[in-house]
Write an enzyme that holds these catalytic residues in place. Structure first.
Site, PDB file in Angstrom:
ATOM      1  N   GLU A  20      18.213  21.892   7.286  1.00 20.90           N
ATOM      2  CA  GLU A  20      17.222  20.839   7.072  1.00 20.90           C
ATOM      3  C   GLU A  20      16.012  21.197   7.936  1.00 20.90           C
ATOM      4  OE1 GLU A  20      18.560  16.856   7.963  1.00 20.90           O
ATOM      5  OE2 GLU A  20      16.529  16.080   7.655  1.00 20.90           O
ATOM      6  N   ARG A  60      32.410  24.448  13.743  1.00 19.88           N
ATOM      7  CA  ARG A  60      31.082  24.748  14.251  1.00 19.88           C
ATOM      8  C   ARG A  60      31.196  25.443  15.599  1.00 19.88           C
ATOM      9  NH1 ARG A  60      27.794  20.667  13.607  1.00 19.88           N
ATOM     10  NH2 ARG A  60      26.431  20.972  15.373  1.00 19.88           N
ATOM     11  N   LYS A 117      20.219  19.355  17.351  1.00 22.06           N
ATOM     12  CA  LYS A 117      18.773  19.413  17.139  1.00 22.06           C
ATOM     13  C   LYS A 117      18.085  18.197  17.746  1.00 22.06           C
ATOM     14  CE  LYS A 117      18.882  20.956  12.649  1.00 22.06           C
ATOM     15  NZ  LYS A 117      18.361  20.984  11.292  1.00 22.06           N
TER      16      LYS A 117
HETATM   17  P1  ATP Z   1      22.359  19.702  14.264  1.00 27.86           P
HETATM   18  O1  ATP Z   1      23.652  18.971  14.433  1.00 27.86           O
HETATM   19  O2  ATP Z   1      22.033  20.642  15.364  1.00 27.86           O
HETATM   20  O3  ATP Z   1      21.218  18.819  13.913  1.00 27.86           O
HETATM   21  P2  ATP Z   1      22.673  20.237  11.492  1.00 27.86           P
HETATM   22  O4  ATP Z   1      23.982  20.527  10.880  1.00 27.86           O
HETATM   23  O5  ATP Z   1      22.172  18.889  11.274  1.00 27.86           O
HETATM   24  O6  ATP Z   1      22.633  20.657  13.019  1.00 27.86           O
HETATM   25  P3  ATP Z   1      21.340  21.747   9.502  1.00 27.86           P
HETATM   26  O7  ATP Z   1      19.930  22.154   9.432  1.00 27.86           O
HETATM   27  O8  ATP Z   1      21.844  20.781   8.502  1.00 27.86           O
HETATM   28  O9  ATP Z   1      21.570  21.213  10.959  1.00 27.86           O
HETATM   29  O10 ATP Z   1      22.283  23.012   9.526  1.00 27.86           O
HETATM   30  C1  ATP Z   1      22.207  24.053   8.601  1.00 27.86           C
HETATM   31  C2  ATP Z   1      23.535  24.722   8.505  1.00 27.86           C
HETATM   32  O11 ATP Z   1      23.934  25.197   9.788  1.00 27.86           O
HETATM   33  C3  ATP Z   1      24.607  23.752   8.049  1.00 27.86           C
HETATM   34  O12 ATP Z   1      25.392  24.390   7.071  1.00 27.86           O
HETATM   35  C4  ATP Z   1      25.391  23.462   9.278  1.00 27.86           C
HETATM   36  O13 ATP Z   1      26.727  23.180   8.970  1.00 27.86           O
HETATM   37  C5  ATP Z   1      25.240  24.758  10.077  1.00 27.86           C
HETATM   38  N1  ATP Z   1      25.368  24.504  11.508  1.00 27.86           N
HETATM   39  C6  ATP Z   1      24.673  23.616  12.242  1.00 27.86           C
HETATM   40  N2  ATP Z   1      25.105  23.614  13.522  1.00 27.86           N
HETATM   41  C7  ATP Z   1      26.112  24.532  13.589  1.00 27.86           C
HETATM   42  C8  ATP Z   1      26.975  25.000  14.635  1.00 27.86           C
HETATM   43  N3  ATP Z   1      26.905  24.514  15.876  1.00 27.86           N
HETATM   44  N4  ATP Z   1      27.878  25.954  14.328  1.00 27.86           N
HETATM   45  C9  ATP Z   1      27.956  26.457  13.085  1.00 27.86           C
HETATM   46  N5  ATP Z   1      27.180  26.071  12.059  1.00 27.86           N
HETATM   47  C10 ATP Z   1      26.267  25.111  12.295  1.00 27.86           C
END
Ligand code: ATP
Ligand code: MG
Length: 566
Positions: free
Chosen positions: A42, A268, A278
């Site tokens: 995102e 994760r 984030k």
């Molecule tokens: P955050 O929790 O940091 O806001 P998010 O999942 O909301 O992260 P996205 O932009 O939706 O952020 O993430 C893009 C991709 O990266 C998604 O498929 C998500 O599952 C993966 N991702 C995010 N954080 C991790 C992590 N700590 N380890 C592995 N994959 C991750």
């Protein structure tokens, strides 16, 4: 540097993980012709080390099995998204060494199709406009133990729903006044199946579609359908989406989608001493605890790049941590190990004196200079040889001189000898102090004919120290970084993660002196400053300081292992 095959060779051989096994089985059973994966960020912040794991996994699998990986911006939440983030994410993915297939994808490109599918669900009696407020809807949803209650608006006619949804779309309804929900089962044990929201009203401009829409699809309604539209075969996400999988499948079954992607979940990445949220990273930036998203102390890909971490070291780290379905916390020491390992193999060597102390060689002629050479790297003939200038006045690090010391101290001491790296052996005679008693100068002598040789009198030096010459050096600034958080799990147990910030995570040394080979340092290009650690040139800070600035990527050894045992 980053694409040096020497570094990649270090990647560990591991048994296949569960996703590799699934893909192998799907390919050999002919379930799929070629695999298609996607990385779906995102655009509401910069990518961090956790995203690097997901990038390496999705792009890595596509590469390994001869498929393709899309970069898709999951941009359904316009209030928090921007083009700045889109551009930063593109740069980070490329820098990590991956190339997305074809054009960049945006979920917002599918808004028309998603809207049409929402109409299809309404017509099929599988979606309805609900006027419950968010609070009322929460009350109706029930709990893990209690079933939910049907919304009083659940039995609206198809025509009424079509008319109301059109009213939502045309901008006639205020935010929060109603939503479009799937009609599934308010008694389902899985709360995600209790009439989930498909569309919300948001009177917000979108960074991509402008003011075309004032209703936006939910993540759940958009994600699987976007996968289907792109022909994604394996939709890989983190474990928190496991409970959303039945809903993902419900949409695929109930809509005329062109393909049937499947969702798989993995654990994760959690890293100790590190924040990978984030929202919290944004808070560090907005509240000024760090100098932007790419502050070299940030666990963002852009911060790590600026700090001097290499793409190969991050890829190697992601390879080593593996892919599983069980949550765990990885030691940040493993990441630091991967960084050191790559830099040790690849970073050219240089000398830089961080805290200079003047040395005058009393038996060396004023104005005389000698050009000496030093290898670019002890094991890499491909890296250019450096030229050093030797002269009467030199600088050594003030840590490398003591008036008196015991035998353990293998540096310069009055009456003792030390080797200047790549140059002569010298012996100290006396030191000069200022009125406050600080040592400001050392007077020493060179021992003749000791370049590359031991002294003829048999009195060997005990140690080797680095130096730079007064007659040919560059004045520079060095920024020493340490971990941004001093707690293993910042913010654990509901405490404030900001309280865990390491107050000594940055030390700026302004009066450093470096050998002339560093004058041409390129942005982000790594060096080993001999005996000090790994460093890289920082263009932005250099412009601000009006002289070259080097970031310390990492020290030569893990100082935390010792500190934490004390
Ligand atoms: P955050 O929790 O940091 O806001 P998010 O999942 O909301 O992260 P996205 O932009 O939706 O952020 O993430 C893009 C991709 O990266 C998604 O498929 C998500 O599952 C993966 N991702 C995010 N954080 C991790 C992590 N700590 N380890 C592995 N994959 C991750
Ligand atoms: Mg997410």
């Amino acid at each position: 540097m980053s694409d040096n095959p020497v570094a990649e060779k270090n990647a560990v051989e591991k048994p296949a993980h569960f996703l590799q096994n699934i893909i192998k089985a799907d390919l050999s059973a002919g379930q799929v012709g070629a695999i298609v994966t996607r990385f779906p960020p995102e655009p509401n912040g910069y990518l961090h080390i956790g995203h690097a794991k997901s990038i390496c996994l999705n792009f890595g699998l596509a590469k390994e099995f001869g498929g393709q990986c899309n970069l898709r911006f999951d941009d359904t939440n316009p209030a928090k998204e921007s083009d700045e983030y889109v551009e930063a994410i593109k740069k980070d993915v490329s820098w990590l060494g991956f190339q997305w297939a074809g054009d960049i994808c945006f979920t917002s490109n599918y808004f028309d199709q998603l809207y049409t599918w929402a109409l299809d669900l309404i017509r099929a009696g599988k979606a309805y406009v609900c006027d419950l407020s968010p609070d009322q809807a929460r009350e109706h949803r029930g709990t893990l133990k209690e079933p939910g209650k049907n919304s009083p608006f659940r039995e609206r006619s198809v025509d009424e729903n079509l008319a109301l949804f059109e009213k939502m779309r045309s901008g006639d309804m205020p935010e929060g006044s109603c939503s479009l929900r799937a009609k599934i089962d308010m008694a389902a044990p899985n709360i995600n199946m209790r009439d989930p929201i498909l569309y919300r009203i948001k009177h917000v401009s979108h960074h991509h579609t402008g003011d075309k829409w004032c209703i936006y699809p939910s993540y759940d309604f958009a994600h699987g359908q976007s996968d289907a539209l792109e022909g994604v075969t394996h939709s890989i996400c983190t474990l928190e989406f496991e409970d959303h999988r039945p809903l993902y499948e419900w949409f695929i079954e109930n809509l005329p989608v062109p393909a049937a992607p499947k969702q798989y979940e993995f654990a994760r990445l959690n890293l100790n001493y590190t924040i990978t949220s984030k929202r919290k990273l944004l808070q560090l930036v907005e509240d000024g605890h760090v100098d932007g998203w790419d502050d070299p102390r940030m666990p963002t890909i852009s911060g790590m790049r600026r700090r001097g971490y290499t793409p190969a070291s991050l890829r190697n780290f992601c390879e080593r941590i593996g892919v599983t379905r069980s949550d765990s916390v990885v030691d940040v020491g493993m990441l630091e190990f991967c960084v050191r390992d790559d830099l040790d193999k690849n970073a050219p060597r240089a000398m830089c004196v961080l805290r200079p102390l003047k040395v005058t060689l009393t038996n060396y002629d004023e104005g005389k200079t000698q050009t000496l050479t030093a290898p670019g790297h002890p094991n890499r003939d491909d890296l250019p040889v450096r030229e050093l200038t030797f002269s009467k006045t030199l600088y050594i690090d003030c840590e490398d001189f003591r008036e008196e010391a015991n035998k353990k101290y293998k540096r310069l001491v009055i009456g003792k000898r030390v080797r200047l790296r790549n140059a002569y052996v010298i012996e100290a005679d006396e030191c000069v102090k200022d009125s406050a008693g600080n040592i400001v100068e050392v007077k020493a002598r060179i021992i003749d004919d000791t370049i590359g040789k031991d002294p003829a009198d048999g009195v060997k030096p005990k140690g080797v120290i680095h130096w730079v010459s007064d007659s040919n050096h560059i004045d520079c600034e060095v920024r020493l970084y340490d971990r941004l958080f001093q707690d293993e799990n910042p913010g654990a147990g509901g405490s404030d993660f900001l309280e865990c910030i390491n107050p000594n995570s940055l030390e700026v040394l302004t009066g450093c002196k470096a050998e002339p080979s560093l004058a041409g340092a390129q942005s982000e290009a790594p060096y080993q400053f001999e005996r000090e650690g790994y460093f890289c040139f920082d263009e932005t800070y250099s412009q601000q300081a009006g002289k070259p600035v080097f970031n310390r990527t990492i020290s030569l050894r893990d100082s935390w292992a010792k500190i934490s045992q004390q």
